[in-house]
Write a protein that holds these residues in place. Structure first.
Motif, PDB file in Angstrom:
ATOM      1  N   ALA A   1       0.835  -1.204   0.000  1.00 12.48           N
ATOM      2  CA  ALA A   1       0.000   0.000   0.000  1.00 12.48           C
ATOM      3  C   ALA A   1       0.866   1.249   0.000  1.00 12.48           C
ATOM      4  O   ALA A   1       0.574   2.227  -0.710  1.00 12.48           O
ATOM      5  N   VAL A   2       1.932   1.231   0.782  1.00 12.94           N
ATOM      6  CA  VAL A   2       2.860   2.369   0.816  1.00 12.94           C
ATOM      7  C   VAL A   2       3.448   2.593  -0.571  1.00 12.94           C
ATOM      8  O   VAL A   2       3.504   3.722  -1.067  1.00 12.94           O
ATOM      9  N   GLU A   3       3.889   1.527  -1.208  1.00 11.87           N
ATOM     10  CA  GLU A   3       4.492   1.661  -2.542  1.00 11.87           C
ATOM     11  C   GLU A   3       3.475   2.141  -3.574  1.00 11.87           C
ATOM     12  O   GLU A   3       3.801   2.942  -4.454  1.00 11.87           O
ATOM     13  N   LEU A   4       2.243   1.662  -3.476  1.00 11.09           N
ATOM     14  CA  LEU A   4       1.208   2.114  -4.406  1.00 11.09           C
ATOM     15  C   LEU A   4       0.934   3.605  -4.202  1.00 11.09           C
ATOM     16  O   LEU A   4       0.863   4.371  -5.174  1.00 11.09           O
ATOM     17  N   ALA A   5       0.783   4.022  -2.956  1.00  8.87           N
ATOM     18  CA  ALA A   5       0.550   5.440  -2.660  1.00  8.87           C
ATOM     19  C   ALA A   5       1.715   6.292  -3.165  1.00  8.87           C
ATOM     20  O   ALA A   5       1.512   7.349  -3.779  1.00  8.87           O
ATOM     21  N   ARG A   6       2.919   5.827  -2.936  1.00 13.16           N
ATOM     22  CA  ARG A   6       4.114   6.543  -3.404  1.00 13.16           C
ATOM     23  C   ARG A   6       4.090   6.643  -4.934  1.00 13.16           C
ATOM     24  O   ARG A   6       4.369   7.698  -5.507  1.00 13.16           O
ATOM     25  N   GLY A   7       3.731   5.554  -5.593  1.00 12.00           N
ATOM     26  CA  GLY A   7       3.674   5.549  -7.053  1.00 12.00           C
ATOM     27  C   GLY A   7       2.641   6.506  -7.617  1.00 12.00           C
ATOM     28  O   GLY A   7       2.789   7.002  -8.743  1.00 12.00           O
ATOM     29  N   TYR A   8       1.602   6.775  -6.871  1.00 10.88           N
ATOM     30  CA  TYR A   8       0.573   7.726  -7.291  1.00 10.88           C
ATOM     31  C   TYR A   8       0.877   9.147  -6.834  1.00 10.88           C
ATOM     32  O   TYR A   8       0.073  10.050  -7.034  1.00 10.88           O
ATOM     33  N   GLY A   9       2.032   9.348  -6.206  1.00  3.95           N
ATOM     34  CA  GLY A   9       2.437  10.685  -5.803  1.00  3.95           C
ATOM     35  C   GLY A   9       1.813  11.203  -4.522  1.00  3.95           C
ATOM     36  O   GLY A   9       1.857  12.407  -4.250  1.00  3.95           O
ATOM     37  N   ALA A  10       1.242  10.310  -3.712  1.00  3.12           N
ATOM     38  CA  ALA A  10       0.663  10.748  -2.438  1.00  3.12           C
ATOM     39  C   ALA A  10       1.775  11.290  -1.541  1.00  3.12           C
ATOM     40  O   ALA A  10       2.837  10.677  -1.449  1.00  3.12           O
ATOM     41  N   PRO A  11       1.554  12.410  -0.875  1.00  6.42           N
ATOM     42  CA  PRO A  11       2.582  12.946   0.019  1.00  6.42           C
ATOM     43  C   PRO A  11       2.707  12.158   1.324  1.00  6.42           C
ATOM     44  O   PRO A  11       3.745  12.193   1.978  1.00  6.42           O
ATOM     45  N   ALA A  12       1.639  11.443   1.686  1.00 10.81           N
ATOM     46  CA  ALA A  12       1.646  10.673   2.928  1.00 10.81           C
ATOM     47  C   ALA A  12       0.540   9.629   2.862  1.00 10.81           C
ATOM     48  O   ALA A  12      -0.392   9.738   2.062  1.00 10.81           O
ATOM     49  N   ILE A  13       0.665   8.630   3.733  1.00  8.66           N
ATOM     50  CA  ILE A  13      -0.372   7.613   3.882  1.00  8.66           C
ATOM     51  C   ILE A  13      -0.596   7.427   5.377  1.00  8.66           C
ATOM     52  O   ILE A  13       0.350   7.487   6.167  1.00  8.66           O
ATOM     53  N   GLU A  14      -1.866   7.237   5.745  1.00  9.60           N
ATOM     54  CA  GLU A  14      -2.227   7.111   7.150  1.00  9.60           C
ATOM     55  C   GLU A  14      -3.077   5.868   7.393  1.00  9.60           C
ATOM     56  O   GLU A  14      -3.732   5.368   6.495  1.00  9.60           O
ATOM     57  N   GLY A  15      -3.042   5.430   8.624  1.00 12.68           N
ATOM     58  CA  GLY A  15      -3.924   4.386   9.108  1.00 12.68           C
ATOM     59  C   GLY A  15      -4.393   4.789  10.485  1.00 12.68           C
ATOM     60  O   GLY A  15      -3.855   5.712  11.090  1.00 12.68           O
ATOM     61  N   TRP A  16      -5.383   4.084  10.994  1.00 12.43           N
ATOM     62  CA  TRP A  16      -5.919   4.400  12.327  1.00 12.43           C
ATOM     63  C   TRP A  16      -6.075   3.130  13.135  1.00 12.43           C
ATOM     64  O   TRP A  16      -7.153   2.737  13.533  1.00 12.43           O
ATOM     65  N   PRO A  17      -4.963   2.467  13.407  1.00 17.47           N
ATOM     66  CA  PRO A  17      -5.008   1.150  14.044  1.00 17.47           C
ATOM     67  C   PRO A  17      -5.403   1.184  15.513  1.00 17.47           C
ATOM     68  O   PRO A  17      -5.459   2.237  16.151  1.00 17.47           O
ATOM     69  N   ARG A  18      -5.624  -0.012  16.000  1.00 20.44           N
ATOM     70  CA  ARG A  18      -5.859  -0.246  17.416  1.00 20.44           C
ATOM     71  C   ARG A  18      -4.560   0.060  18.152  1.00 20.44           C
ATOM     72  O   ARG A  18      -3.500  -0.435  17.775  1.00 20.44           O
ATOM     73  N   ALA A  19      -4.619   0.882  19.201  1.00 21.36           N
ATOM     74  CA  ALA A  19      -3.438   1.203  19.998  1.00 21.36           C
ATOM     75  C   ALA A  19      -3.150   0.063  20.961  1.00 21.36           C
ATOM     76  O   ALA A  19      -4.060  -0.628  21.421  1.00 21.36           O
ATOM     77  N   GLY A  20      -1.895  -0.136  21.261  1.00 20.22           N
ATOM     78  CA  GLY A  20      -1.507  -1.179  22.203  1.00 20.22           C
ATOM     79  C   GLY A  20      -1.397  -2.545  21.552  1.00 20.22           C
ATOM     80  O   GLY A  20      -1.441  -2.677  20.332  1.00 20.22           O
ATOM     81  N   ASP A  21      -1.290  -3.562  22.394  1.00 18.31           N
ATOM     82  CA  ASP A  21      -1.021  -4.918  21.905  1.00 18.31           C
ATOM     83  C   ASP A  21      -2.148  -5.913  22.111  1.00 18.31           C
ATOM     84  O   ASP A  21      -1.962  -7.098  21.897  1.00 18.31           O
ATOM     85  N   ASP A  22      -3.306  -5.475  22.535  1.00 13.62           N
ATOM     86  CA  ASP A  22      -4.399  -6.410  22.801  1.00 13.62           C
ATOM     87  C   ASP A  22      -4.926  -6.979  21.486  1.00 13.62           C
ATOM     88  O   ASP A  22      -5.513  -6.279  20.685  1.00 13.62           O
ATOM     89  N   ARG A  23      -4.708  -8.263  21.262  1.00 14.14           N
ATOM     90  CA  ARG A  23      -5.105  -8.920  20.016  1.00 14.14           C
ATOM     91  C   ARG A  23      -6.545  -9.416  20.053  1.00 14.14           C
ATOM     92  O   ARG A  23      -7.049  -9.934  19.084  1.00 14.14           O
ATOM     93  N   ARG A  24      -7.230  -9.285  21.173  1.00 14.36           N
ATOM     94  CA  ARG A  24      -8.573  -9.827  21.306  1.00 14.36           C
ATOM     95  C   ARG A  24      -9.654  -8.846  20.876  1.00 14.36           C
ATOM     96  O   ARG A  24     -10.822  -9.173  20.910  1.00 14.36           O
ATOM     97  N   GLN A  25      -9.305  -7.687  20.487  1.00 12.93           N
ATOM     98  CA  GLN A  25     -10.295  -6.663  20.179  1.00 12.93           C
ATOM     99  C   GLN A  25     -10.975  -6.918  18.836  1.00 12.93           C
ATOM    100  O   GLN A  25     -10.355  -7.373  17.880  1.00 12.93           O
ATOM    101  N   SER A  26     -12.240  -6.566  18.780  1.00 12.89           N
ATOM    102  CA  SER A  26     -13.019  -6.804  17.565  1.00 12.89           C
ATOM    103  C   SER A  26     -12.649  -5.858  16.432  1.00 12.89           C
ATOM    104  O   SER A  26     -13.010  -6.111  15.291  1.00 12.89           O
ATOM    105  N   ASP A  27     -11.934  -4.795  16.713  1.00  9.50           N
ATOM    106  CA  ASP A  27     -11.609  -3.835  15.653  1.00  9.50           C
ATOM    107  C   ASP A  27     -10.178  -3.986  15.133  1.00  9.50           C
ATOM    108  O   ASP A  27      -9.604  -3.057  14.587  1.00  9.50           O
ATOM    109  N   LEU A  28      -9.621  -5.167  15.244  1.00 11.13           N
ATOM    110  CA  LEU A  28      -8.273  -5.373  14.715  1.00 11.13           C
ATOM    111  C   LEU A  28      -8.237  -5.343  13.188  1.00 11.13           C
ATOM    112  O   LEU A  28      -7.169  -5.329  12.602  1.00 11.13           O
TER     113      LEU A  28
END
Length: 187
Positions: free
Chosen positions: A127-154
């Protein structure tokens, strides 16, 4: 992902109840439209229609031995009006003037039985390489903070994933959510 891959995406999404109705539309339309589209096929129809004309593509598919095993949705933030709209709390501190250029990677899906094999890392790097190839200045995500793997929003990813791929935290809209960003103009 191009329209010739829609059958592969459908095969992947049919492997899990959460993706059968979602079709990565949760952040693209209002909640009312999204929930209606879950049961009447509207979410799938919207993604398929967008895939016909989208440039950049609506997402990336990962394969193992010819079988689709993972997916990530991506594109300019402006592609996700529910994510950047006035009711959105997660991206409320963003610079709205960047919405047409900065990319967002709102979700991942990895087929059960294929998880914990590094596929999400591979998708994020692609995804980073695709965004870079399209000239995007940045790419963002909004992940789950911390290390809890049991969360439904992983499906949003984990903070560790983004950090290990060079993203930095630019906002913490809640104790459980991080906004991670990779500047593509420096590397």
């Amino acid at each position: 992902m191009t329209t010739d891959r829609l059958a592969d995406l459908a095969a992947l999404f049919e492997t899990h109840p959460s993706t059968r109705g979602c079709w990565c539309q949760a952040f693209s339309v209002t909640r009312k439209v999204y929930h209606a589209g879950w049961s009447d096929g509207g979410n799938r129809a919207r993604l398929e229609k967008l895939a016909e004309t989208a440039d950049p593509p609506v997402g990336l598919l990962a394969y193992r031995e010819g079988e689709p095993v993972a997916w990530c949705s991506l594109g300019p933030r402006s592609r996700y009006p529910a994510a950047i709209g006035p009711r959105s709390r997660i991206l409320k501190n963003r610079d709205a003037s960047e919405d047409a250029e900065v990319w967002l990677l709102p979700c991942f899906f990895v087929r059960v039985g294929c998880r914990r094999a590094g596929i999400t890392y591979d998708l994020l790097r692609a995804a980073v390489e695709l965004a870079r190839g399209y000239g995007a200045p940045a790419i963002e995500g909004w992940p789950r903070a911390g290390d809890d793997r049991r969360q439904s929003d992983l499906y949003l990813g984990r903070e560790k994933l983004f950090a290990e791929c060079g993203f930095r935290c630019v906002d913490r809209p809640s104790p459980h959510r991080a906004v991670m960003r990779l500047d593509l103009t420096r590397s």
